[in-house]
Design a protein around this motif. Sequence first.
Motif, PDB file in Angstrom:
ATOM      1  N   ILE A 107       0.842  -1.207   0.000  1.00 24.35           N
ATOM      2  CA  ILE A 107       0.000   0.000   0.000  1.00 24.35           C
ATOM      3  C   ILE A 107       0.874   1.253   0.000  1.00 24.35           C
ATOM      4  N   LEU A 108       1.966   1.216   0.769  1.00 26.28           N
ATOM      5  CA  LEU A 108       2.849   2.386   0.824  1.00 26.28           C
ATOM      6  C   LEU A 108       3.514   2.660  -0.520  1.00 26.28           C
ATOM      7  N   LEU A 109       3.843   1.582  -1.224  1.00 24.71           N
ATOM      8  CA  LEU A 109       4.524   1.734  -2.514  1.00 24.71           C
ATOM      9  C   LEU A 109       3.537   2.052  -3.637  1.00 24.71           C
ATOM     10  N   ASN A 110       2.296   1.668  -3.423  1.00 30.08           N
ATOM     11  CA  ASN A 110       1.288   1.782  -4.485  1.00 30.08           C
ATOM     12  C   ASN A 110       1.188   3.150  -5.172  1.00 30.08           C
ATOM     13  N   PRO A 111       1.162   4.262  -4.447  1.00 32.21           N
ATOM     14  CA  PRO A 111       1.008   5.548  -5.146  1.00 32.21           C
ATOM     15  C   PRO A 111       2.109   5.810  -6.175  1.00 32.21           C
ATOM     16  N   VAL A 112       3.308   5.324  -5.895  1.00 36.02           N
ATOM     17  CA  VAL A 112       4.415   5.533  -6.823  1.00 36.02           C
ATOM     18  C   VAL A 112       4.391   4.488  -7.936  1.00 36.02           C
ATOM     19  N   ALA A 113       4.185   3.231  -7.570  1.00 33.31           N
ATOM     20  CA  ALA A 113       4.221   2.125  -8.533  1.00 33.31           C
ATOM     21  C   ALA A 113       2.892   1.362  -8.475  1.00 33.31           C
ATOM     22  N   PRO A 114       1.851   1.926  -9.053  1.00 30.51           N
ATOM     23  CA  PRO A 114       0.522   1.362  -8.854  1.00 30.51           C
ATOM     24  C   PRO A 114       0.283   0.008  -9.531  1.00 30.51           C
ATOM     25  N   HIS A 115       0.945  -0.236 -10.662  1.00 27.36           N
ATOM     26  CA  HIS A 115       0.639  -1.472 -11.383  1.00 27.36           C
ATOM     27  C   HIS A 115       1.214  -2.698 -10.697  1.00 27.36           C
ATOM     28  N   ILE A 116       2.509  -2.646 -10.402  1.00 25.40           N
ATOM     29  CA  ILE A 116       3.173  -3.829  -9.834  1.00 25.40           C
ATOM     30  C   ILE A 116       2.577  -4.173  -8.475  1.00 25.40           C
ATOM     31  N   THR A 117       2.182  -3.144  -7.725  1.00 26.27           N
ATOM     32  CA  THR A 117       1.657  -3.415  -6.386  1.00 26.27           C
ATOM     33  C   THR A 117       0.276  -4.070  -6.465  1.00 26.27           C
ATOM     34  N   GLU A 118      -0.563  -3.611  -7.405  1.00 27.73           N
ATOM     35  CA  GLU A 118      -1.868  -4.268  -7.612  1.00 27.73           C
ATOM     36  C   GLU A 118      -1.663  -5.730  -8.031  1.00 27.73           C
ATOM     37  N   GLU A 119      -0.711  -5.938  -8.918  1.00 24.89           N
ATOM     38  CA  GLU A 119      -0.475  -7.287  -9.449  1.00 24.89           C
ATOM     39  C   GLU A 119      -0.022  -8.243  -8.342  1.00 24.89           C
ATOM     40  N   ILE A 120       0.924  -7.784  -7.530  1.00 22.63           N
ATOM     41  CA  ILE A 120       1.413  -8.651  -6.455  1.00 22.63           C
ATOM     42  C   ILE A 120       0.285  -8.913  -5.454  1.00 22.63           C
ATOM     43  N   TRP A 121      -0.465  -7.869  -5.158  1.00 27.31           N
ATOM     44  CA  TRP A 121      -1.613  -8.003  -4.243  1.00 27.31           C
ATOM     45  C   TRP A 121      -2.528  -9.118  -4.722  1.00 27.31           C
ATOM     46  N   GLU A 122      -2.813  -9.088  -6.003  1.00 27.49           N
ATOM     47  CA  GLU A 122      -3.719 -10.097  -6.559  1.00 27.49           C
ATOM     48  C   GLU A 122      -3.082 -11.486  -6.553  1.00 27.49           C
ATOM     49  N   ARG A 123      -1.821 -11.560  -6.975  1.00 27.49           N
ATOM     50  CA  ARG A 123      -1.135 -12.852  -7.062  1.00 27.49           C
ATOM     51  C   ARG A 123      -1.009 -13.524  -5.701  1.00 27.49           C
ATOM     52  N   LEU A 124      -0.899 -12.736  -4.664  1.00 28.84           N
ATOM     53  CA  LEU A 124      -0.761 -13.317  -3.327  1.00 28.84           C
ATOM     54  C   LEU A 124      -2.114 -13.661  -2.721  1.00 28.84           C
ATOM     55  N   GLY A 125      -3.163 -13.362  -3.486  1.00 34.54           N
ATOM     56  CA  GLY A 125      -4.498 -13.730  -3.031  1.00 34.54           C
ATOM     57  C   GLY A 125      -5.049 -12.857  -1.935  1.00 34.54           C
ATOM     58  N   PHE A 126      -4.522 -11.630  -1.812  1.00 31.05           N
ATOM     59  CA  PHE A 126      -5.095 -10.720  -0.821  1.00 31.05           C
ATOM     60  C   PHE A 126      -6.474 -10.284  -1.298  1.00 31.05           C
ATOM     61  N   PRO A 127      -7.387  -9.999  -0.365  1.00 25.43           N
ATOM     62  CA  PRO A 127      -8.774  -9.738  -0.747  1.00 25.43           C
ATOM     63  C   PRO A 127      -8.960  -8.393  -1.456  1.00 25.43           C
ATOM     64  N   GLY A 128      -9.832  -8.367  -2.449  1.00 24.86           N
ATOM     65  CA  GLY A 128     -10.185  -7.130  -3.148  1.00 24.86           C
ATOM     66  C   GLY A 128      -9.038  -6.601  -3.981  1.00 24.86           C
ATOM     67  N   MET A 129      -9.195  -5.335  -4.402  1.00 23.71           N
ATOM     68  CA  MET A 129      -8.116  -4.687  -5.129  1.00 23.71           C
ATOM     69  C   MET A 129      -7.370  -3.801  -4.150  1.00 23.71           C
ATOM     70  N   LEU A 130      -6.112  -3.582  -4.449  1.00 28.14           N
ATOM     71  CA  LEU A 130      -5.304  -2.760  -3.551  1.00 28.14           C
ATOM     72  C   LEU A 130      -5.911  -1.367  -3.414  1.00 28.14           C
ATOM     73  N   ASN A 131      -6.423  -0.830  -4.522  1.00 29.41           N
ATOM     74  CA  ASN A 131      -6.932   0.543  -4.462  1.00 29.41           C
ATOM     75  C   ASN A 131      -8.182   0.678  -3.596  1.00 29.41           C
ATOM     76  N   GLU A 132      -8.713  -0.442  -3.116  1.00 28.62           N
ATOM     77  CA  GLU A 132      -9.874  -0.374  -2.220  1.00 28.62           C
ATOM     78  C   GLU A 132      -9.473  -0.436  -0.743  1.00 28.62           C
ATOM     79  N   GLN A 133      -8.172  -0.531  -0.473  1.00 28.04           N
ATOM     80  CA  GLN A 133      -7.710  -0.683   0.905  1.00 28.04           C
ATOM     81  C   GLN A 133      -7.607   0.680   1.603  1.00 28.04           C
ATOM     82  N   SER A 134      -7.166   0.626   2.852  1.00 27.90           N
ATOM     83  CA  SER A 134      -6.992   1.870   3.611  1.00 27.90           C
ATOM     84  C   SER A 134      -5.524   2.156   3.850  1.00 27.90           C
TER      85      SER A 134
END
Length: 803
Positions: free
Chosen positions: A702-729
């Motif tokens: 989440i901390l890295l996401n604003p700078v590198a939004p694509h790779i962080t969403e992809e890893i989030w999904e690949r690791l099976g974390f719930p929802g999309m990263l951009n929906e987190q807090s």
Amino acid sequence: MPKYNPQTIEKKWQNIWDNEQVFRTSDDRSKKKFYALVEFPYPSGEGLHVGHPRPYTAMDVVARKRRLEGYNVLFPMGWDAFGLPAENYAIQTKIHPSIVTEQNIARFKQQLQSLGFSFDWSRTVNTTDPHYFKWTQWIFLKLFEKGLAYKAEMPINWCPRCKIGLANEEVVDGACERCGNETEVRVKNQWMLKITAYAERLIEDLDLVDYIERVKIQQRNWIGRSEGADVTFKLKDTAEELVVFTTRPDTLFGATYMVISPEHPILAKLQDRITNMDEIEAYQREARKKTEFERAELNQDKTGVPVKGVTAINPVNNEEIPVWISDYVLMSYGTGAIMAVPGHDQRDWEFAKEFDLPIIEVVQGGDVTQEAYTDTQSGIMVNSGFLNGLEVAEAQKKIIAWLEEKGLGTPKVNYKLRDWVFSRQRYWGEPIPLVHCKECGWVPVPEEELPVRLPQVANYEPTDTGESPLANIRHWVETSCPKCGGPAERETDTMPQWAGSSWYFLRYTDPHNDNELASRENLDYWLPVDWYNGGMEHTTLHLLYSRFWHKFLYDIGVVPGPEPYQKRTSHGMILGENNEKMSKSRGNVVNPDDVVNEYGADTLRMYEMFIGDFEKSVPWSTDGVRGCRRFLDRVWKLQPMLVRGTAYSSELETLMHQTIKKVSNDYEELKFNTAIAQLMTFVNEVYHLGRINEAEMKTFLILLNPVAPHITEEIWERLGFPGMLNEQSWPTYDEAKTIAQTIAIGVQVNGRVRGEITVNIDDPVEVARQKVMENENVRRMIEGKQIVKEIYVPGRIYNIVVK
RNA sequence: GCCGAAGUGGCGGAACGGCAGACGCGCUGCGUUCAGGGCGCAGUGGGCGCAAGCCCGUGUGGGUUCAAAUCCCACCUUCGGCACCA
């Protein structure tokens, strides 16, 4: 695990964000709002270069962070698409500027989208769209209605190459800001906007906003407020008077002559009395020939001609003093006339020396026979009648009271700021919606007939006489007067490029509204812009102009507040690898497309943020780009290190909290480089440890996401974390947990580091002291000496002073 | 001339009273059982020393302080803005 492949994952996530309208702004007014703004580009034929994404990425980081913090974010993008390059291209190719503009916009948009910015593309504005410039014209009509738009014969700055009149703000060092050609002065009938009526408020209201200091300073500087007094000098044996503006009425006793501008109207009035009119007219002709540049920059030697037959009376002592004309006095500032105090003003001193005029000391301290004594903010008055012996400050009060009482002067404030030359003799701009009728004069086009559109033409060439190409389109020019119905002609000048950009941020709040420039509800909700980042080069142009328009719109009740932008920051330029300004001619332009293709958008974004101090200029470095790609590769390879865990591990807890704190703060302060450095430190630590748990991974992504939004969403999904990263807090930290329990601190002897001890943060002094004394090296350094003092700053230093 | 910002390794830069050089680039060494690349690990301000360690070091010169890149005074340089604005 597949290799990190930005080309596929970036496309993938851009499509998802687009399809699911992830960054679509809602007008749900129950949510707290955040309006982030970047300057919209002119869509040039060259496309984007790597300078563009720097401010865009910065504000994208802030916008993305705000969304994760629960804000309703407006982060829009648009096109400032009127302007000369498209028109020049049209002159060459006869292709209509709108066609070229459309192509350029498509390319810009595609390039911007490939970088993954979270703009709400449904709110795009385009200044050349008639639905948009209808309202630009509407604002102009309101200004006209209130007397703030007027036509005047004005000496203006003319660029012979662009064949166009320029505003003061567009002339840099006597040359056209756009093409670099030297400008000349031409007297032309021009539309002017009365920005000077807002000079005081444009300065005062800087106190209401949070702009970086250098922007405020430059604006104040440009407006150039100066306090003083108007003083009236009678002219001997005539009914005429000369009024001068002076900031130093206290030096009136030192005024030994007067100088008026060669253009001063009194010369014509008194021509019968003046005995050397030939000489004066010759000087006037000379002065007129000179460009502003020559007059101001090149020719600092004082020239002038005495006005023979005219004598002025110094009001304080009734001394008769001569009147001169000289081109160092400008008609456009103050009253076009000065009282010369050669003892204490550099210019007057030079002039007096040149023409052998008397010099009188009135403020003690210097030697006025040798040079002008100008260090006169304080001092004692001499040779000044009833002011003698007074301090400068007291003398100023006293003389102003005296002048007012006698009706010879009044306090006065002057500004360097001039009215805004608003017409351009060009095709590709908003038509000025006015019609000239022989009977009724200038008549506004009725609101319901707006927008006044540009006619189709075959020829875009401006004319040497300085008339707009529109003047030749008779069927467009010839119309009827909206007032009396008689024959009338349209204004053929168009507006400058600064018109559309003066209010575009208002339109973003309600971009499709056909009934008003934006609905009041939306303006109330979204304004002011919370954070506006843009270039320093726009400080005295766009920023000042749009503040002026906004204040006017506030005065007529259209917008809710007096200032458009709550916060203004500015970025530094990106230079070529050779440390020179990036330009085609220097051959050092880096195209973002190439960087995206080779390394990926996330790498480009990250590098642009990591490259250096955001506010400073910095050279591009291809090796630096590679370093950022290497980091993202390392981030990708964190995946197999994942272990289970819903709380931060003891090994990483402190660093995790420190990282959340540092990254959160640094993003807010535009210190992206140190935020990223902290994230790198975190990853280095994880590599040392060889593992990262789920809680840590989530926070890190989440901390890295604003700078590198694509790779962080992809890893989030690949690791099976719930929802999309951009929906987190956005993660929070605990201040107490940012402080390491055990820490190594330096031990100094007489201020020099001699060793290191490891202590617990809560250890009392005695424990720390004991550890210090056990240190071999420290012991050696203090042996046989007397300890004078010991200073222990827990967590920082232990210093022993010995003698 | 006036106003402002800034001077720190080979480079971009960090620290903004408390161990100068975080982080990255570059470079060096080691490993990955050939080379190269990639990757991983370690080192990397200068000088002296086998080492422990010592000396020097943040544009220059002074000062304050137990302690200064950081605060104060004077100066030098670079960049930006304004500039005959009375």
